[in-house]
Each structure stands twice: as structure tokens, then as C-alpha cells.
Motif scaffolding. Structure first.
Motif, PDB file in Angstrom:
ATOM      1  N   LEU A 149      99.502  69.580  12.683  1.00 50.45           N
ATOM      2  CA  LEU A 149      98.786  68.539  13.425  1.00 50.45           C
ATOM      3  C   LEU A 149      99.284  67.149  13.051  1.00 50.45           C
ATOM      4  CD1 LEU A 149      95.112  69.837  13.393  1.00 50.45           C
ATOM      5  CD2 LEU A 149      96.550  69.438  15.391  1.00 50.45           C
ATOM      6  N   ARG A 150      99.463  66.925  11.762  1.00 50.17           N
ATOM      7  CA  ARG A 150      99.925  65.603  11.323  1.00 50.17           C
ATOM      8  C   ARG A 150     101.334  65.310  11.840  1.00 50.17           C
ATOM      9  NH1 ARG A 150      97.586  61.667  10.955  1.00 50.17           N
ATOM     10  NH2 ARG A 150      99.014  60.751   9.488  1.00 50.17           N
ATOM     11  N   LEU A 151     102.207  66.295  11.808  1.00 48.86           N
ATOM     12  CA  LEU A 151     103.580  66.067  12.259  1.00 48.86           C
ATOM     13  C   LEU A 151     103.662  65.901  13.771  1.00 48.86           C
ATOM     14  CD1 LEU A 151     105.600  68.481   9.961  1.00 48.86           C
ATOM     15  CD2 LEU A 151     105.542  65.984   9.866  1.00 48.86           C
ATOM     16  N   TRP A 152     102.953  66.727  14.526  1.00 48.82           N
ATOM     17  CA  TRP A 152     103.059  66.678  15.982  1.00 48.82           C
ATOM     18  C   TRP A 152     102.269  65.528  16.590  1.00 48.82           C
ATOM     19  CZ3 TRP A 152     107.002  68.743  18.047  1.00 48.82           C
ATOM     20  CH2 TRP A 152     107.561  69.897  17.507  1.00 48.82           C
ATOM     21  N   SER A 153     101.240  65.063  15.891  1.00 41.95           N
ATOM     22  CA  SER A 153     100.449  63.971  16.463  1.00 41.95           C
ATOM     23  C   SER A 153     100.898  62.599  15.961  1.00 41.95           C
ATOM     24  CB  SER A 153      98.967  64.165  16.146  1.00 41.95           C
ATOM     25  OG  SER A 153      98.733  64.039  14.754  1.00 41.95           O
ATOM     26  N   ALA A 154     101.809  62.576  15.025  1.00 42.44           N
ATOM     27  CA  ALA A 154     102.277  61.305  14.458  1.00 42.44           C
ATOM     28  C   ALA A 154     103.271  60.642  15.407  1.00 42.44           C
ATOM     29  CB  ALA A 154     102.944  61.545  13.114  1.00 42.44           C
ATOM     30  N   PRO A 155     103.178  59.330  15.533  1.00 43.35           N
ATOM     31  CA  PRO A 155     104.219  58.619  16.293  1.00 43.35           C
ATOM     32  C   PRO A 155     105.587  58.859  15.651  1.00 43.35           C
ATOM     33  CG  PRO A 155     102.366  57.172  15.821  1.00 43.35           C
ATOM     34  CD  PRO A 155     102.152  58.442  15.043  1.00 43.35           C
ATOM     35  N   ALA A 156     106.619  58.729  16.434  1.00 43.36           N
ATOM     36  CA  ALA A 156     107.971  59.047  15.964  1.00 43.36           C
ATOM     37  C   ALA A 156     108.318  58.335  14.664  1.00 43.36           C
ATOM     38  CB  ALA A 156     108.989  58.712  17.038  1.00 43.36           C
ATOM     39  N   GLY A 157     107.911  57.103  14.507  1.00 43.40           N
ATOM     40  CA  GLY A 157     108.215  56.357  13.285  1.00 43.40           C
ATOM     41  C   GLY A 157     107.533  56.933  12.061  1.00 43.40           C
ATOM     42  N   GLU A 158     106.363  57.537  12.258  1.00 41.76           N
ATOM     43  CA  GLU A 158     105.634  58.098  11.121  1.00 41.76           C
ATOM     44  C   GLU A 158     106.188  59.440  10.666  1.00 41.76           C
ATOM     45  OE1 GLU A 158     101.409  58.266  11.226  1.00 41.76           O
ATOM     46  OE2 GLU A 158     101.242  56.316  12.187  1.00 41.76           O
ATOM     47  N   VAL A 159     106.831  60.177  11.555  1.00 40.38           N
ATOM     48  CA  VAL A 159     107.369  61.485  11.183  1.00 40.38           C
ATOM     49  C   VAL A 159     108.359  61.335  10.035  1.00 40.38           C
ATOM     50  CG1 VAL A 159     108.736  63.452  11.962  1.00 40.38           C
ATOM     51  CG2 VAL A 159     106.958  62.505  13.440  1.00 40.38           C
ATOM     52  N   ASP A 160     109.228  60.340  10.114  1.00 38.31           N
ATOM     53  CA  ASP A 160     110.204  60.115   9.045  1.00 38.31           C
ATOM     54  C   ASP A 160     109.512  59.842   7.720  1.00 38.31           C
ATOM     55  OD1 ASP A 160     112.334  60.501  10.748  1.00 38.31           O
ATOM     56  OD2 ASP A 160     112.525  58.364  11.214  1.00 38.31           O
ATOM     57  N   SER A 161     108.450  59.050   7.752  1.00 40.23           N
ATOM     58  CA  SER A 161     107.750  58.752   6.499  1.00 40.23           C
ATOM     59  C   SER A 161     107.039  59.987   5.958  1.00 40.23           C
ATOM     60  CB  SER A 161     106.772  57.583   6.673  1.00 40.23           C
ATOM     61  OG  SER A 161     105.784  57.895   7.616  1.00 40.23           O
ATOM     62  N   TRP A 162     106.489  60.835   6.828  1.00 39.63           N
ATOM     63  CA  TRP A 162     105.860  62.071   6.357  1.00 39.63           C
ATOM     64  C   TRP A 162     106.894  63.013   5.751  1.00 39.63           C
ATOM     65  CZ3 TRP A 162     101.210  63.267   5.010  1.00 39.63           C
ATOM     66  CH2 TRP A 162     100.144  62.565   5.538  1.00 39.63           C
ATOM     67  N   LEU A 163     108.053  63.098   6.365  1.00 39.79           N
ATOM     68  CA  LEU A 163     109.099  63.955   5.803  1.00 39.79           C
ATOM     69  C   LEU A 163     109.565  63.422   4.454  1.00 39.79           C
ATOM     70  CD1 LEU A 163     111.146  64.768   9.021  1.00 39.79           C
ATOM     71  CD2 LEU A 163     109.586  66.278   7.771  1.00 39.79           C
ATOM     72  N   GLU A 164     109.590  62.111   4.313  1.00 42.99           N
ATOM     73  CA  GLU A 164     109.945  61.506   3.030  1.00 42.99           C
ATOM     74  C   GLU A 164     108.896  61.848   1.968  1.00 42.99           C
ATOM     75  OE1 GLU A 164     110.547  57.090   1.102  1.00 42.99           O
ATOM     76  OE2 GLU A 164     110.954  57.364   3.233  1.00 42.99           O
ATOM     77  N   VAL A 165     107.628  61.788   2.343  1.00 36.37           N
ATOM     78  CA  VAL A 165     106.549  62.146   1.407  1.00 36.37           C
ATOM     79  C   VAL A 165     106.680  63.602   0.981  1.00 36.37           C
ATOM     80  CG1 VAL A 165     104.053  62.524   1.216  1.00 36.37           C
ATOM     81  CG2 VAL A 165     104.925  60.399   2.194  1.00 36.37           C
ATOM     82  N   LEU A 166     106.960  64.480   1.937  1.00 36.78           N
ATOM     83  CA  LEU A 166     107.126  65.898   1.595  1.00 36.78           C
ATOM     84  C   LEU A 166     108.304  66.107   0.655  1.00 36.78           C
ATOM     85  CD1 LEU A 166     106.423  67.633   5.023  1.00 36.78           C
ATOM     86  CD2 LEU A 166     104.981  67.648   2.980  1.00 36.78           C
ATOM     87  N   SER A 167     109.399  65.388   0.861  1.00 32.03           N
ATOM     88  CA  SER A 167     110.550  65.545  -0.027  1.00 32.03           C
ATOM     89  C   SER A 167     110.248  64.995  -1.416  1.00 32.03           C
ATOM     90  CB  SER A 167     111.793  64.895   0.556  1.00 32.03           C
ATOM     91  OG  SER A 167     111.643  63.503   0.622  1.00 32.03           O
ATOM     92  N   ILE A 168     109.476  63.920  -1.487  1.00 28.57           N
ATOM     93  CA  ILE A 168     109.073  63.378  -2.802  1.00 28.57           C
ATOM     94  C   ILE A 168     108.193  64.382  -3.530  1.00 28.57           C
ATOM     95  CG2 ILE A 168     107.653  61.611  -3.923  1.00 28.57           C
ATOM     96  CD1 ILE A 168     108.717  59.645  -1.759  1.00 28.57           C
ATOM     97  N   LEU A 169     107.229  64.981  -2.801  1.00 26.34           N
ATOM     98  CA  LEU A 169     106.342  65.964  -3.416  1.00 26.34           C
ATOM     99  C   LEU A 169     107.121  67.196  -3.860  1.00 26.34           C
ATOM    100  CD1 LEU A 169     103.252  65.765  -1.046  1.00 26.34           C
ATOM    101  CD2 LEU A 169     103.430  64.913  -3.390  1.00 26.34           C
ATOM    102  N   GLU A 170     108.142  67.554  -3.109  1.00 24.55           N
ATOM    103  CA  GLU A 170     108.958  68.701  -3.472  1.00 24.55           C
ATOM    104  C   GLU A 170     109.672  68.469  -4.805  1.00 24.55           C
ATOM    105  OE1 GLU A 170     113.031  70.132  -1.714  1.00 24.55           O
ATOM    106  OE2 GLU A 170     111.385  70.760  -0.420  1.00 24.55           O
TER     107      GLU A 170
END
Length: 67
Positions: free
Chosen positions: A44-65
Motif C-alpha cells: 500500500l505504501r509503495l503503490w499509493s506513494a507519489p513517484a518522488g516518495e517511492v525512491d525515498s521509501w526504497l532508500e529507507v528499506l536499503s538503510i534498514l537492510e
């Protein structure tokens, strides 16, 4: 939920199902219920996020990884 997602999909150790349940100290039913909820929240967070936010969410996931 984070631990389930991390240990199932992101962690460096590829655990057998029984080992995963043992480390999380939960039943198989509880694992699948929580895993489904966690995946739905991420989707839901990825599909409902504006395009600019997807990159930041992926960055957060990589940091958490790497955490």
C-alpha cells in the motif's frame, strides 16, 4: 512486522521455515498472518506513494537492510 519481513526476505541468512519460526518465537499461523499484513502495508505504501516518495521509501528499506 519488521523482523518478519527482514528475516524472511532481506536478511543475509536464508533460514529454513522451522528455524525462522523458532527465532521469532511464534507459531506458523501467527507468522503467516503477520507476514501477510506486513506485505500488504508495504505494498500500500509503495503503490499509493507519489513517484518522488517511492525512491525515498526504497532508500529507507536499503538503510534498514544494512542496519
Amino acid at each position: 512486522m519488521y523482523e518478519i519481513i527482514y528475516m524472511t526476505f532481506l536478511g543475509p541468512d536464508k533460514l529454513m521455515h522451522e528455524e525462522l519460526l523458532y527465532r521469532l518465537d511464534i507459531s506458523a499461523r501467527h507468522y503467516y498472518r503477520i507476514r501477510t499484513q506486513a506485505i500488504n502495508i508495504i505494498a500500500l505504501r509503495l503503490w499509493s506513494a507519489p513517484a518522488g516518495e517511492v525512491d525515498s521509501w526504497l532508500e529507507v528499506l536499503s538503510i534498514l537492510e544494512n542496519w
